[in-house]
Motif scaffolding. Structure first.
Motif, PDB file in Angstrom:
ATOM      1  N   ARG A  82       0.813  -1.218   0.000  1.00 50.58           N
ATOM      2  CA  ARG A  82       0.000   0.000   0.000  1.00 50.58           C
ATOM      3  C   ARG A  82       0.846   1.267   0.000  1.00 50.58           C
ATOM      4  O   ARG A  82       1.839   1.369   0.727  1.00 50.58           O
ATOM      5  CB  ARG A  82      -0.918   0.014   1.232  1.00 50.58           C
ATOM      6  CG  ARG A  82      -1.885   1.199   1.242  1.00 50.58           C
ATOM      7  CD  ARG A  82      -2.768   1.200   2.474  1.00 50.58           C
ATOM      8  NE  ARG A  82      -3.713   2.325   2.427  1.00 50.58           N
ATOM      9  CZ  ARG A  82      -4.089   3.022   3.481  1.00 50.58           C
ATOM     10  NH1 ARG A  82      -3.624   2.709   4.691  1.00 50.58           N
ATOM     11  NH2 ARG A  82      -4.924   4.042   3.355  1.00 50.58           N
ATOM     12  N   TRP A  83       0.431   2.220  -0.830  1.00 48.33           N
ATOM     13  CA  TRP A  83       0.914   3.599  -0.796  1.00 48.33           C
ATOM     14  C   TRP A  83      -0.329   4.423  -0.480  1.00 48.33           C
ATOM     15  O   TRP A  83      -1.163   4.657  -1.335  1.00 48.33           O
ATOM     16  CB  TRP A  83       1.519   3.982  -2.137  1.00 48.33           C
ATOM     17  CG  TRP A  83       2.061   5.383  -2.241  1.00 48.33           C
ATOM     18  CD1 TRP A  83       2.232   6.292  -1.242  1.00 48.33           C
ATOM     19  CD2 TRP A  83       2.505   6.026  -3.449  1.00 48.33           C
ATOM     20  NE1 TRP A  83       2.748   7.461  -1.728  1.00 48.33           N
ATOM     21  CE2 TRP A  83       2.935   7.319  -3.086  1.00 48.33           C
ATOM     22  CE3 TRP A  83       2.579   5.632  -4.780  1.00 48.33           C
ATOM     23  CZ2 TRP A  83       3.426   8.231  -4.019  1.00 48.33           C
ATOM     24  CZ3 TRP A  83       3.070   6.528  -5.705  1.00 48.33           C
ATOM     25  CH2 TRP A  83       3.494   7.808  -5.332  1.00 48.33           C
ATOM     26  N   ALA A  84      -0.489   4.832   0.760  1.00 42.37           N
ATOM     27  CA  ALA A  84      -1.736   5.423   1.226  1.00 42.37           C
ATOM     28  C   ALA A  84      -2.050   6.728   0.503  1.00 42.37           C
ATOM     29  O   ALA A  84      -1.178   7.595   0.352  1.00 42.37           O
ATOM     30  CB  ALA A  84      -1.680   5.661   2.731  1.00 42.37           C
ATOM     31  N   ALA A  89      -5.835   7.131   6.732  1.00 40.41           N
ATOM     32  CA  ALA A  89      -4.994   6.635   7.817  1.00 40.41           C
ATOM     33  C   ALA A  89      -4.269   5.354   7.430  1.00 40.41           C
ATOM     34  O   ALA A  89      -4.783   4.520   6.671  1.00 40.41           O
ATOM     35  CB  ALA A  89      -5.838   6.383   9.063  1.00 40.41           C
ATOM     36  N   VAL A  90      -3.051   5.212   7.990  1.00 36.27           N
ATOM     37  CA  VAL A  90      -2.295   3.967   7.866  1.00 36.27           C
ATOM     38  C   VAL A  90      -2.631   3.115   9.088  1.00 36.27           C
ATOM     39  O   VAL A  90      -2.108   3.327  10.180  1.00 36.27           O
ATOM     40  CB  VAL A  90      -0.780   4.245   7.777  1.00 36.27           C
ATOM     41  CG1 VAL A  90      -0.004   2.932   7.718  1.00 36.27           C
ATOM     42  CG2 VAL A  90      -0.474   5.107   6.553  1.00 36.27           C
ATOM     43  N   GLU A  91      -3.552   2.183   8.904  1.00 37.98           N
ATOM     44  CA  GLU A  91      -4.028   1.321   9.985  1.00 37.98           C
ATOM     45  C   GLU A  91      -4.525   0.019   9.369  1.00 37.98           C
ATOM     46  O   GLU A  91      -4.859  -0.019   8.175  1.00 37.98           O
ATOM     47  CB  GLU A  91      -5.128   2.015  10.784  1.00 37.98           C
ATOM     48  CG  GLU A  91      -6.292   2.520   9.944  1.00 37.98           C
ATOM     49  CD  GLU A  91      -7.239   3.423  10.727  1.00 37.98           C
ATOM     50  OE1 GLU A  91      -6.894   3.792  11.866  1.00 37.98           O
ATOM     51  OE2 GLU A  91      -8.319   3.740  10.202  1.00 37.98           O
ATOM     52  N   PRO A  92      -4.551  -1.064  10.156  1.00 35.31           N
ATOM     53  CA  PRO A  92      -4.867  -2.370   9.573  1.00 35.31           C
ATOM     54  C   PRO A  92      -6.178  -2.425   8.810  1.00 35.31           C
ATOM     55  O   PRO A  92      -6.271  -3.084   7.766  1.00 35.31           O
ATOM     56  CB  PRO A  92      -4.883  -3.297  10.796  1.00 35.31           C
ATOM     57  CG  PRO A  92      -3.970  -2.647  11.771  1.00 35.31           C
ATOM     58  CD  PRO A  92      -4.171  -1.168  11.583  1.00 35.31           C
ATOM     59  N   GLN A  93      -7.214  -1.749   9.312  1.00 37.55           N
ATOM     60  CA  GLN A  93      -8.511  -1.840   8.632  1.00 37.55           C
ATOM     61  C   GLN A  93      -8.520  -1.142   7.274  1.00 37.55           C
ATOM     62  O   GLN A  93      -9.464  -1.329   6.494  1.00 37.55           O
ATOM     63  CB  GLN A  93      -9.632  -1.291   9.509  1.00 37.55           C
ATOM     64  CG  GLN A  93      -9.453   0.122  10.008  1.00 37.55           C
ATOM     65  CD  GLN A  93      -8.829   0.156  11.392  1.00 37.55           C
ATOM     66  OE1 GLN A  93      -7.882  -0.575  11.682  1.00 37.55           O
ATOM     67  NE2 GLN A  93      -9.378   0.999  12.253  1.00 37.55           N
ATOM     68  N   ASN A  94      -7.470  -0.365   6.979  1.00 38.43           N
ATOM     69  CA  ASN A  94      -7.355   0.251   5.662  1.00 38.43           C
ATOM     70  C   ASN A  94      -6.392  -0.496   4.746  1.00 38.43           C
ATOM     71  O   ASN A  94      -6.193  -0.090   3.595  1.00 38.43           O
ATOM     72  CB  ASN A  94      -6.896   1.706   5.785  1.00 38.43           C
ATOM     73  CG  ASN A  94      -8.016   2.630   6.238  1.00 38.43           C
ATOM     74  OD1 ASN A  94      -9.187   2.275   6.188  1.00 38.43           O
ATOM     75  ND2 ASN A  94      -7.665   3.817   6.693  1.00 38.43           N
ATOM     76  N   SER A  95      -5.793  -1.567   5.254  1.00 34.57           N
ATOM     77  CA  SER A  95      -4.878  -2.364   4.438  1.00 34.57           C
ATOM     78  C   SER A  95      -5.664  -3.342   3.569  1.00 34.57           C
ATOM     79  O   SER A  95      -6.662  -3.913   4.003  1.00 34.57           O
ATOM     80  CB  SER A  95      -3.891  -3.135   5.324  1.00 34.57           C
ATOM     81  OG  SER A  95      -3.008  -2.258   5.995  1.00 34.57           O
ATOM     82  N   HIS A  96      -5.204  -3.524   2.361  1.00 36.26           N
ATOM     83  CA  HIS A  96      -5.791  -4.485   1.429  1.00 36.26           C
ATOM     84  C   HIS A  96      -5.022  -5.812   1.561  1.00 36.26           C
ATOM     85  O   HIS A  96      -3.866  -5.798   1.960  1.00 36.26           O
ATOM     86  CB  HIS A  96      -5.645  -4.027  -0.015  1.00 36.26           C
ATOM     87  CG  HIS A  96      -6.026  -2.610  -0.293  1.00 36.26           C
ATOM     88  ND1 HIS A  96      -6.448  -2.197  -1.541  1.00 36.26           N
ATOM     89  CD2 HIS A  96      -6.007  -1.488   0.459  1.00 36.26           C
ATOM     90  CE1 HIS A  96      -6.681  -0.901  -1.534  1.00 36.26           C
ATOM     91  NE2 HIS A  96      -6.416  -0.442  -0.316  1.00 36.26           N
ATOM     92  N   PRO A  97      -5.608  -6.926   1.154  1.00 33.77           N
ATOM     93  CA  PRO A  97      -6.936  -7.127   0.601  1.00 33.77           C
ATOM     94  C   PRO A  97      -8.024  -7.055   1.682  1.00 33.77           C
ATOM     95  O   PRO A  97      -7.792  -7.431   2.839  1.00 33.77           O
ATOM     96  CB  PRO A  97      -6.877  -8.539  -0.004  1.00 33.77           C
ATOM     97  CG  PRO A  97      -5.433  -8.872  -0.119  1.00 33.77           C
ATOM     98  CD  PRO A  97      -4.779  -8.150   1.017  1.00 33.77           C
ATOM     99  N   PHE A  98      -9.194  -6.567   1.266  1.00 34.05           N
ATOM    100  CA  PHE A  98     -10.374  -6.594   2.111  1.00 34.05           C
ATOM    101  C   PHE A  98     -11.048  -7.961   1.939  1.00 34.05           C
ATOM    102  O   PHE A  98     -10.894  -8.610   0.904  1.00 34.05           O
ATOM    103  CB  PHE A  98     -11.328  -5.475   1.708  1.00 34.05           C
ATOM    104  CG  PHE A  98     -10.676  -4.117   1.691  1.00 34.05           C
ATOM    105  CD1 PHE A  98     -10.413  -3.446   2.868  1.00 34.05           C
ATOM    106  CD2 PHE A  98     -10.302  -3.530   0.495  1.00 34.05           C
ATOM    107  CE1 PHE A  98      -9.787  -2.203   2.860  1.00 34.05           C
ATOM    108  CE2 PHE A  98      -9.689  -2.290   0.468  1.00 34.05           C
ATOM    109  CZ  PHE A  98      -9.433  -1.622   1.656  1.00 34.05           C
ATOM    110  N   LEU A  99     -11.784  -8.356   2.955  1.00 31.93           N
ATOM    111  CA  LEU A  99     -12.420  -9.678   2.933  1.00 31.93           C
ATOM    112  C   LEU A  99     -13.846  -9.560   3.426  1.00 31.93           C
ATOM    113  O   LEU A  99     -14.091  -9.033   4.519  1.00 31.93           O
ATOM    114  CB  LEU A  99     -11.641 -10.658   3.812  1.00 31.93           C
ATOM    115  CG  LEU A  99     -12.214 -12.071   3.946  1.00 31.93           C
ATOM    116  CD1 LEU A  99     -12.172 -12.801   2.612  1.00 31.93           C
ATOM    117  CD2 LEU A  99     -11.448 -12.853   5.013  1.00 31.93           C
TER     118      LEU A  99
END
Length: 264
Positions: A82-84, A89-99
């Protein structure tokens, strides 16, 4: 923005074994820019739902990343750096992949302005959001279309068509895992990096492809493995993917289904 790497194999294999340690090292080197988190989705076998590991840490020197890419063996995988987008915000819930709903998704692009995206979403989809990204909202729109579409690839095509009307210049590139398929969205005909992003890349020792062709995706055939990757890394026999299309790779028989998209 981000870098994507997808793998489909005839049998369970790690990312490192699928593409080789040198290619994976090239991929990780992109954290010079794409260091705002990472994530890996994988499917163990036919009929299985994806499992996902995400982190808000840079992949560099992250022991969890090393374990995820070397020890986890899957028949299909999606890896994301990720390049935000500025302001997110840089936080786990904004990290991909989403499920969600048995589907995993990673997106490469920025859909701006983000506010109108919520107008596409029904109340239950809005309530299910965990993070604050445009990408998660894009994923939710795909899942809404899956309720009425005959298959996942067609749901993706319908979502892209819907978003194209409001965001013709956005990159909607994505990799999805689910329903025994790896689905590739190659949709970025009018997308351009902002000047500030071009300046940041130009000041960093990254391959020139990041400036010339940042959003393109390509494919490499490696024996019984097919790899899908962003530009800018990896000495593999890359081939171009069809422009402006949704491509579904079956995990059952290695067949491909190509759904063309209307021009933006």
């Amino acid at each position: 923005m981000c870098r994507l790497l997808g793998v489909v194999s005839a049998g369970p294999i790690s990312i490192a074994d699928a593409v080789g340690s040198d290619v994976l090292r090239d991929f990780v080197a992109l954290t010079k820019i794409h260091g705002d988190g990472w994530g890996l989705a994988g499917v163990d076998g036919l009929g299985d739902r994806p499992h996902v590991r995400v982190s808000a840490n840079s992949a560099v020197d992250d022991g969890d990343f090393v374990s995820a890419t070397h020890d986890v063996r899957s028949t299909a995988s999606v890896l994301h750096l990720r390049w935000a987008t500025s302001g997110l915000a840089v936080e786990p819930q904004n990290s991909h992949p989403f499920l969600a709903d048995g589907i995993a998704m990673a997106h490469n692009g920025s859909i701006k302005p983000m506010g109108p995206l919520s107008e596409f979403l029904e109340s239950d989809s809005l309530a299910a959001l965990r993070g604050t990204t445009d990408s998660e909202r894009y994923f939710a729109i795909i899942r809404q279309h899956r309720r009425t579409a005959p298959n996942l690839a067609e749901a993706v095509r319908r979502a892209v068509a819907e978003l194209r009307g409001r965001y013709p210049e956005a990159s909607l590139n994505a990799l999805l895992l689910g329903e025994d398929q790896l689905i590739v969205v190659h949709a970025h005909a009018r997308s351009r990096l902002p000047d500030e992003d071009l300046a940041e890349i130009g000041a960093t020792d990254l391959p020139v492809e990041h400036l010339e062709d940042y959003f393109s995706l390509r494919m490499a055939r490696l024996g019984d493995v097919v790899a899908i990757g962003s530009t800018g890394f990896g000495d593999l026999p890359w081939e171009p993917l069809p422009q402006e299309s949704v491509i579904a790779f079956s995990l059952r028989d290695a067949s491909q289904t190509h759904l063309p998209l209307d021009p933006p």
